[in-house]
Scaffold this motif. Structure first.
Motif, PDB file in Angstrom:
ATOM      1  N   GLY A 161       1.083  -3.036 -10.089  1.00 56.81           N
ATOM      2  CA  GLY A 161       1.683  -1.718  -9.912  1.00 56.81           C
ATOM      3  C   GLY A 161       2.166  -1.525  -8.498  1.00 56.81           C
ATOM      4  O   GLY A 161       2.445  -2.479  -7.762  1.00 56.81           O
ATOM      5  N   GLU A 162       2.240  -0.264  -8.099  1.00 60.17           N
ATOM      6  CA  GLU A 162       2.762   0.061  -6.779  1.00 60.17           C
ATOM      7  C   GLU A 162       1.769  -0.304  -5.686  1.00 60.17           C
ATOM      8  O   GLU A 162       0.578  -0.469  -5.929  1.00 60.17           O
ATOM      9  CB  GLU A 162       3.081   1.552  -6.709  1.00 60.17           C
ATOM     10  CG  GLU A 162       4.151   1.996  -7.696  1.00 60.17           C
ATOM     11  CD  GLU A 162       4.441   3.479  -7.583  1.00 60.17           C
ATOM     12  OE1 GLU A 162       3.692   4.160  -6.844  1.00 60.17           O
ATOM     13  OE2 GLU A 162       5.387   3.934  -8.221  1.00 60.17           O
ATOM     14  N   LEU A 163       2.312  -0.400  -4.462  1.00 63.33           N
ATOM     15  CA  LEU A 163       1.481  -0.740  -3.312  1.00 63.33           C
ATOM     16  C   LEU A 163       0.452   0.344  -3.051  1.00 63.33           C
ATOM     17  O   LEU A 163      -0.670   0.065  -2.639  1.00 63.33           O
ATOM     18  CB  LEU A 163       2.356  -0.946  -2.072  1.00 63.33           C
ATOM     19  CG  LEU A 163       1.638  -1.330  -0.771  1.00 63.33           C
ATOM     20  CD1 LEU A 163       0.968  -2.686  -0.929  1.00 63.33           C
ATOM     21  CD2 LEU A 163       2.624  -1.350   0.397  1.00 63.33           C
ATOM     22  N   GLU A 164       0.843   1.598  -3.294  1.00 63.70           N
ATOM     23  CA  GLU A 164      -0.049   2.729  -3.083  1.00 63.70           C
ATOM     24  C   GLU A 164      -0.274   3.470  -4.393  1.00 63.70           C
ATOM     25  O   GLU A 164       0.622   3.546  -5.234  1.00 63.70           O
ATOM     26  CB  GLU A 164       0.524   3.697  -2.036  1.00 63.70           C
ATOM     27  CG  GLU A 164       0.611   3.109  -0.632  1.00 63.70           C
ATOM     28  CD  GLU A 164       1.098   4.129   0.369  1.00 63.70           C
ATOM     29  OE1 GLU A 164       0.858   3.929   1.565  1.00 63.70           O
ATOM     30  OE2 GLU A 164       1.735   5.118  -0.051  1.00 63.70           O
ATOM     31  N   THR A 165      -1.478   4.030  -4.553  1.00 62.15           N
ATOM     32  CA  THR A 165      -1.818   4.797  -5.745  1.00 62.15           C
ATOM     33  C   THR A 165      -2.496   6.089  -5.322  1.00 62.15           C
ATOM     34  O   THR A 165      -3.374   6.080  -4.455  1.00 62.15           O
ATOM     35  CB  THR A 165      -2.766   4.004  -6.661  1.00 62.15           C
ATOM     36  OG1 THR A 165      -2.156   2.763  -6.993  1.00 62.15           O
ATOM     37  CG2 THR A 165      -3.063   4.787  -7.931  1.00 62.15           C
ATOM     38  N   VAL A 166      -2.105   7.201  -5.929  1.00 64.17           N
ATOM     39  CA  VAL A 166      -2.719   8.495  -5.633  1.00 64.17           C
ATOM     40  C   VAL A 166      -3.872   8.722  -6.595  1.00 64.17           C
ATOM     41  O   VAL A 166      -3.721   8.574  -7.804  1.00 64.17           O
ATOM     42  CB  VAL A 166      -1.703   9.640  -5.752  1.00 64.17           C
ATOM     43  CG1 VAL A 166      -2.382  10.983  -5.516  1.00 64.17           C
ATOM     44  CG2 VAL A 166      -0.571   9.450  -4.752  1.00 64.17           C
ATOM     45  N   ILE A 167      -5.031   9.053  -6.058  1.00 61.13           N
ATOM     46  CA  ILE A 167      -6.192   9.358  -6.889  1.00 61.13           C
ATOM     47  C   ILE A 167      -6.432  10.862  -6.853  1.00 61.13           C
ATOM     48  O   ILE A 167      -6.027  11.547  -5.917  1.00 61.13           O
ATOM     49  CB  ILE A 167      -7.452   8.600  -6.409  1.00 61.13           C
ATOM     50  CG1 ILE A 167      -7.836   9.007  -4.982  1.00 61.13           C
ATOM     51  CG2 ILE A 167      -7.231   7.102  -6.482  1.00 61.13           C
ATOM     52  CD1 ILE A 167      -9.098   8.324  -4.479  1.00 61.13           C
ATOM     53  N   PRO A 168      -7.058  11.417  -7.887  1.00 62.12           N
ATOM     54  CA  PRO A 168      -7.307  12.866  -7.924  1.00 62.12           C
ATOM     55  C   PRO A 168      -8.149  13.297  -6.726  1.00 62.12           C
ATOM     56  O   PRO A 168      -8.942  12.517  -6.179  1.00 62.12           O
ATOM     57  CB  PRO A 168      -8.080  13.063  -9.230  1.00 62.12           C
ATOM     58  CG  PRO A 168      -7.741  11.878 -10.061  1.00 62.12           C
ATOM     59  CD  PRO A 168      -7.551  10.745  -9.095  1.00 62.12           C
ATOM     60  N   VAL A 207      -4.077   5.784  -1.762  1.00 57.92           N
ATOM     61  CA  VAL A 207      -4.803   4.581  -1.343  1.00 57.92           C
ATOM     62  C   VAL A 207      -3.855   3.398  -1.304  1.00 57.92           C
ATOM     63  O   VAL A 207      -3.167   3.100  -2.282  1.00 57.92           O
ATOM     64  CB  VAL A 207      -5.972   4.287  -2.310  1.00 57.92           C
ATOM     65  CG1 VAL A 207      -6.722   3.038  -1.864  1.00 57.92           C
ATOM     66  CG2 VAL A 207      -6.918   5.480  -2.382  1.00 57.92           C
ATOM     67  N   ASN A 208      -3.820   2.712  -0.166  1.00 60.14           N
ATOM     68  CA  ASN A 208      -3.000   1.513   0.003  1.00 60.14           C
ATOM     69  C   ASN A 208      -3.823   0.278  -0.318  1.00 60.14           C
ATOM     70  O   ASN A 208      -5.016   0.218  -0.009  1.00 60.14           O
ATOM     71  CB  ASN A 208      -2.478   1.432   1.446  1.00 60.14           C
ATOM     72  CG  ASN A 208      -1.399   0.381   1.602  1.00 60.14           C
ATOM     73  OD1 ASN A 208      -1.668  -0.824   1.537  1.00 60.14           O
ATOM     74  ND2 ASN A 208      -0.182   0.825   1.826  1.00 60.14           N
TER      75      ASN A 208
END
Length: 218
Positions: A161-168, A207-208
């Motif tokens: 997936g993407e380099l960065e992911t947003v968590i709740p 998060v990276n």
């Protein structure tokens, strides 16, 4: 996940079908699926959202045991030979949609639906492996590494997936409970991660993948 028996079992599609003993429920953020000490009479399948499992000691100390995500079952202790009381509390971190399955219906499905029983067994094995990994992490890693690992697991960065992911959004108090340290230490490490470019704050936590360096090399 593929649909149909030929291509694979889709638990959400199977469990979403209207039937006696199964129904869809909505659990808003900060509300509970069940509470420690209640009768253990059903199990939940998390269709969407995030939740956490926690336990409170007799002295009132609370510890977060696990974070739950889409595709997890919650409350599988209800399937014990002799159902008793809940040992944990399950609380929604974000708004959740789940399938509430009565104990008798869950047991019937396990016995009669082989695709379902295979899927559920894989889930139980994966959870057992996660618990063992969490125990090793708690015993041998520093609190900084434990925090980094929890953030990475929440972001599911092991998946393509993407380099960065947003968590709740999650409170530092909850993170401290999971890490086994103080809120001030979590705040210190989070600020350090931010300055190093491993995480960003923007409503949720971005998060990276480079945060993995903390787990591997510190």
């Amino acid at each position: 996940m593929a649909n149909g028996r030929k291509d694979g079992f889709d638990p959400a599609e199977f469990l979403a079908k209207g039937a006696l003993g199964r129904k869809t429920v909505a659990v808003r953020a900060k509300k509970t699926f069940f509470v420690q000490g209640e009768p253990s009479d059903c199990i939940f399948y998390l269709v969407s959202g995030r939740a956490k499992l926690s336990v409170v000691s007799k002295t009132g100390k609370e510890a977060t045991l696990a974070l739950l995500r889409e595709g997890d079952f919650v409350g599988e202790d209800s399937l014990a030979g002799t159902p008793g009381l809940r040992l944990t509390t399950a609380t929604a971190i974000a708004d959740c949609s789940a399938l509430r399955i009565e104990r008798t219906e869950m047991i019937r499905a396990i016995h009669e639906e082989h695709f379902f029983s295979d899927f559920f067994l894989k889930f139980l094995l994966a959870r057992s492996m996660r618990i063992q990994a969490d125990l090793v992490d708690q015993l041998f890693n520093s609190s900084e590494k434990r925090l980094a690992r929890i953030l990475l697991l929440m972001a599911e960065l092991g998946q393509p997936g993407e380099l960065e992911t947003v968590i709740p959004k999650i409170s530092q108090e909850t993170l401290a409970e999971m890490v086994g340290t103080t809120r001030s230490r979590v705040s210190f490490f989070m600020n350090r991660f931010r300055k190093l470019g491993f995480i960003k704050y923007n409503g949720g936590i971005r998060v990276n993948k480079s945060l993995l360096n903390v787990v591997l090399h510190t």
